[in-house]
Motif scaffolding. Structure first.
Motif, PDB file in Angstrom:
ATOM      1  N   ARG A  24      33.817  49.655  38.369  1.00  0.00           N
ATOM      2  CA  ARG A  24      32.789  50.667  38.159  1.00  0.00           C
ATOM      3  C   ARG A  24      33.362  51.970  37.601  1.00  0.00           C
ATOM      4  N   ASP A  25      34.671  52.109  37.635  1.00  0.00           N
ATOM      5  CA  ASP A  25      35.319  53.284  37.064  1.00  0.00           C
ATOM      6  C   ASP A  25      35.774  53.055  35.626  1.00  0.00           C
ATOM      7  N   LYS A  26      35.456  51.905  35.055  1.00  0.00           N
ATOM      8  CA  LYS A  26      35.771  51.616  33.657  1.00  0.00           C
ATOM      9  C   LYS A  26      34.510  51.856  32.833  1.00  0.00           C
ATOM     10  N   ARG A  27      34.504  52.921  32.044  1.00  0.00           N
ATOM     11  CA  ARG A  27      33.265  53.331  31.374  1.00  0.00           C
ATOM     12  C   ARG A  27      33.415  53.361  29.853  1.00  0.00           C
ATOM     13  N   LEU A  28      32.630  52.523  29.177  1.00  0.00           N
ATOM     14  CA  LEU A  28      32.552  52.566  27.718  1.00  0.00           C
ATOM     15  C   LEU A  28      31.576  53.661  27.308  1.00  0.00           C
ATOM     16  N   ARG A  29      31.529  53.914  26.001  1.00  0.00           N
ATOM     17  CA  ARG A  29      30.655  54.971  25.498  1.00  0.00           C
ATOM     18  C   ARG A  29      29.190  54.637  25.755  1.00  0.00           C
ATOM     19  N   VAL A  30      28.378  55.677  25.926  1.00  0.00           N
ATOM     20  CA  VAL A  30      27.052  55.548  26.527  1.00  0.00           C
ATOM     21  C   VAL A  30      26.058  54.813  25.614  1.00  0.00           C
ATOM     22  N   SER A  31      25.332  53.866  26.214  1.00  0.00           N
ATOM     23  CA  SER A  31      24.337  53.065  25.494  1.00  0.00           C
ATOM     24  C   SER A  31      23.521  52.291  26.518  1.00  0.00           C
ATOM     25  N   VAL A  32      22.317  51.857  26.124  1.00  0.00           N
ATOM     26  CA  VAL A  32      21.472  51.102  27.045  1.00  0.00           C
ATOM     27  C   VAL A  32      20.716  50.020  26.280  1.00  0.00           C
ATOM     28  N   HIS A  33      20.540  48.866  26.924  1.00  0.00           N
ATOM     29  CA  HIS A  33      19.802  47.740  26.349  1.00  0.00           C
ATOM     30  C   HIS A  33      18.501  47.543  27.120  1.00  0.00           C
ATOM     31  N   LEU A  34      17.404  47.423  26.380  1.00  0.00           N
ATOM     32  CA  LEU A  34      16.098  47.214  26.985  1.00  0.00           C
ATOM     33  C   LEU A  34      15.545  45.860  26.564  1.00  0.00           C
ATOM     34  N   GLU A  35      15.073  45.108  27.541  1.00  0.00           N
ATOM     35  CA  GLU A  35      14.344  43.869  27.270  1.00  0.00           C
ATOM     36  C   GLU A  35      12.923  44.072  27.781  1.00  0.00           C
ATOM     37  N   VAL A  36      11.986  44.176  26.841  1.00  0.00           N
ATOM     38  CA  VAL A  36      10.597  44.502  27.169  1.00  0.00           C
ATOM     39  C   VAL A  36       9.675  43.542  26.442  1.00  0.00           C
ATOM     40  N   ASP A  37       8.852  42.821  27.190  1.00  0.00           N
ATOM     41  CA  ASP A  37       7.858  41.921  26.586  1.00  0.00           C
ATOM     42  C   ASP A  37       8.472  41.028  25.512  1.00  0.00           C
ATOM     43  N   GLY A  38       9.648  40.500  25.805  1.00  0.00           N
ATOM     44  CA  GLY A  38      10.294  39.589  24.872  1.00  0.00           C
ATOM     45  C   GLY A  38      11.056  40.253  23.748  1.00  0.00           C
ATOM     46  N   LYS A  39      11.051  41.568  23.696  1.00  0.00           N
ATOM     47  CA  LYS A  39      11.765  42.309  22.650  1.00  0.00           C
ATOM     48  C   LYS A  39      13.093  42.829  23.189  1.00  0.00           C
ATOM     49  N   SER A  40      14.072  42.885  22.312  1.00  0.00           N
ATOM     50  CA  SER A  40      15.418  43.341  22.650  1.00  0.00           C
ATOM     51  C   SER A  40      15.726  44.588  21.823  1.00  0.00           C
ATOM     52  N   ILE A  41      15.921  45.713  22.509  1.00  0.00           N
ATOM     53  CA  ILE A  41      16.113  47.001  21.840  1.00  0.00           C
ATOM     54  C   ILE A  41      17.310  47.714  22.468  1.00  0.00           C
ATOM     55  N   ILE A  42      18.158  48.305  21.638  1.00  0.00           N
ATOM     56  CA  ILE A  42      19.295  49.077  22.132  1.00  0.00           C
ATOM     57  C   ILE A  42      19.136  50.530  21.708  1.00  0.00           C
ATOM     58  N   ILE A  43      19.407  51.431  22.642  1.00  0.00           N
ATOM     59  CA  ILE A  43      19.446  52.860  22.336  1.00  0.00           C
ATOM     60  C   ILE A  43      20.908  53.262  22.193  1.00  0.00           C
ATOM     61  N   ASP A  44      21.282  53.643  20.977  1.00  0.00           N
ATOM     62  CA  ASP A  44      22.612  54.118  20.578  1.00  0.00           C
ATOM     63  C   ASP A  44      23.640  52.987  20.455  1.00  0.00           C
ATOM     64  N   SER A  45      24.352  53.024  19.335  1.00  0.00           N
ATOM     65  CA  SER A  45      25.408  52.029  19.065  1.00  0.00           C
ATOM     66  C   SER A  45      26.722  52.775  18.858  1.00  0.00           C
ATOM     67  N   GLY A  46      27.409  53.059  19.955  1.00  0.00           N
ATOM     68  CA  GLY A  46      28.653  53.806  19.895  1.00  0.00           C
ATOM     69  C   GLY A  46      29.835  52.962  19.464  1.00  0.00           C
ATOM     70  N   PRO A  47      31.051  53.498  19.566  1.00  0.00           N
ATOM     71  CA  PRO A  47      32.242  52.787  19.114  1.00  0.00           C
ATOM     72  C   PRO A  47      32.491  51.475  19.848  1.00  0.00           C
ATOM     73  N   ASP A  48      31.905  51.315  21.039  1.00  0.00           N
ATOM     74  CA  ASP A  48      32.121  50.113  21.845  1.00  0.00           C
ATOM     75  C   ASP A  48      30.979  49.102  21.711  1.00  0.00           C
ATOM     76  N   PHE A  49      30.125  49.292  20.719  1.00  0.00           N
ATOM     77  CA  PHE A  49      28.927  48.463  20.554  1.00  0.00           C
ATOM     78  C   PHE A  49      29.260  46.971  20.551  1.00  0.00           C
ATOM     79  N   ARG A  50      30.241  46.561  19.750  1.00  0.00           N
ATOM     80  CA  ARG A  50      30.584  45.144  19.650  1.00  0.00           C
ATOM     81  C   ARG A  50      31.005  44.592  21.002  1.00  0.00           C
ATOM     82  N   GLN A  51      31.891  45.305  21.681  1.00  0.00           N
ATOM     83  CA  GLN A  51      32.376  44.872  22.996  1.00  0.00           C
ATOM     84  C   GLN A  51      31.227  44.771  23.998  1.00  0.00           C
ATOM     85  N   GLN A  52      30.298  45.708  23.931  1.00  0.00           N
ATOM     86  CA  GLN A  52      29.191  45.734  24.890  1.00  0.00           C
ATOM     87  C   GLN A  52      28.243  44.558  24.691  1.00  0.00           C
TER      88      GLN A  52
END
Length: 253
Positions: free
Chosen positions: A30-58
Motif C-alpha cells: 500500500r506504500d507503493k504508489r504510481l502516478r494518480v489515475s482512476v478506472h471507472l466501469e459504469v453500465d458496461g462502459k470502461s473509462i479512465i481519468i488521466d493517463s500518466g507515465p505509469d498508464f501501461r503498467q496500470q
C-alpha cells in the motif's frame, strides 16, 4: 459502478528515486504508489481519468482489455504522459479513442504529442477523437459527467462527479459553488498530499475538514506523498469513514 484506483501517488510516485526514508523503503504494497489515475466501469462502459507515465503498467496490472474513453483533469505530465499507449486499444477495438478535456488541455496534448496530430500520419500512431469540454455536464459514452472546477495553485483543474461518485485530485481550493456539486456523493476521492500545507495541494488536515463537511459514506485520499507517512499509520489517525487510498483498490457503488 466499479471504481479502481490505478495510481494514488504524486508526480514522482512512491518510492521516490534516491530516497531512503521509511516510506520509500516500506515493503507494504500500500506504500507503493504510481502516478494518480482512476478506472471507472459504469453500465458496461470502461473509462479512465488521466493517463500518466505509469498508464501501461496500470492497465496491465488491472487487466483492462477494453477502454471506451479517456478523460483528463488537466495537462500536467503526471496526468498525460502515457497517452501513446492507447495504441493497443486502437488495435484491439479497431476505432479511434475519444479524449475529453478542456480546449487548453487538448492544445497542450497537440504540442506534446504532435506526431499524433501531424498531417503525415506515421503508421501505428495513436488514433484519437477530440472532445472539448467546459464547466457544464457532458456525456462520455452515455455516462453523465459533471465537471467540478477547482484550483491547483493558479491552474484551473477539473474534478468530476459521476452519479454518486466524485473524484478530485490536484487541488488546493474549491469554491462553495463548486463544492455544492459534490454534496450528496456517497463516495469521494480527494487529493491529500502531506501533513504540512502546500502551495498547490490540500494537506491531510484540509482534506479531512472538507470531507467532514461533505459527509460522504466513504472517502479515500489520493495524490499521496512519501512525506505523508506509512499507510498503516495514516489509516489509524483518520475518521472511520476516511481512508488513504492505495493502488489497485476497488470500490463498488
Amino acid at each position: 459502478m466499479k471504481i479502481t484506483l490505478l495510481g494514488t501517488g504524486t508526480s514522482q510516485g512512491v518510492p521516490v528515486i534516491g530516497c531512503t526514508c521509511e516510506v520509500c523503503r516500506s515493503v507494504d504494497y500500500r506504500d507503493k504508489r504510481l502516478r494518480v489515475s482512476v478506472h471507472l466501469e459504469v453500465d458496461g462502459k470502461s473509462i479512465i481519468i488521466d493517463s500518466g507515465p505509469d498508464f501501461r503498467q496500470q492497465v496491465l496490472r488491472e487487466r483492462i482489455t477494453k477502454l471506451d474513453a479517456l478523460v483528463f483533469t488537466h495537462e500536467h505530465k503526471d496526468h498525460t504522459a502515457g497517452l501513446d499507449d492507447i495504441r493497443a486499444y486502437n488495435f484491439l477495438q479497431r476505432k479511434d479513442m475519444p479524449l475529453f478535456a478542456e480546449e487548453r488541455v487538448l492544445n497542450q496534448l497537440k504540442q506534446e504529442f504532435s506526431y499524433i496530430f501531424s498531417d503525415y500520419k506515421y503508421p501505428g500512431i495513436p488514433q484519437v477523437q477530440l472532445h472539448p469540454i467546459t464547466n457544464t455536464p457532458f456525456e462520455v459514452e452515455g455516462i453523465l459527467f459533471t465537471p467540478i472546477r477547482v484550483m491547483h495553485y493558479k491552474l484551473p483543474v477539473f474534478g468530476f462527479r459521476i452519479g454518486d461518485f466524485s473524484y478530485i485530485t490536484d487541488v488546493n481550493f474549491i469554491s462553495e459553488e463548486e463544492l455544492d456539486k459534490v454534496r450528496g456523493s456517497k463516495v469521494i476521492v480527494l487529493d491529500a498530499l502531506r501533513h504540512e500545507p502546500h502551495i498547490s495541494h490540500f494537506s491531510l488536515q484540509e482534506a479531512v475538514e472538507i470531507l467532514q463537511e461533505l459527509k460522504p459514506e466513504k472517502a479515500y485520499l489520493t495524490h499521496i506523498s512519501h512525506l505523508m507517512g506509512l499507510h498503516r499509520e495514516v489509516e489509524e489517525m483518520l475518521p472511520d469513514f476516511i481512508h488513504p487510498g492505495y493502488d489497485g483498490q476497488q470500490i463498488e457503488l
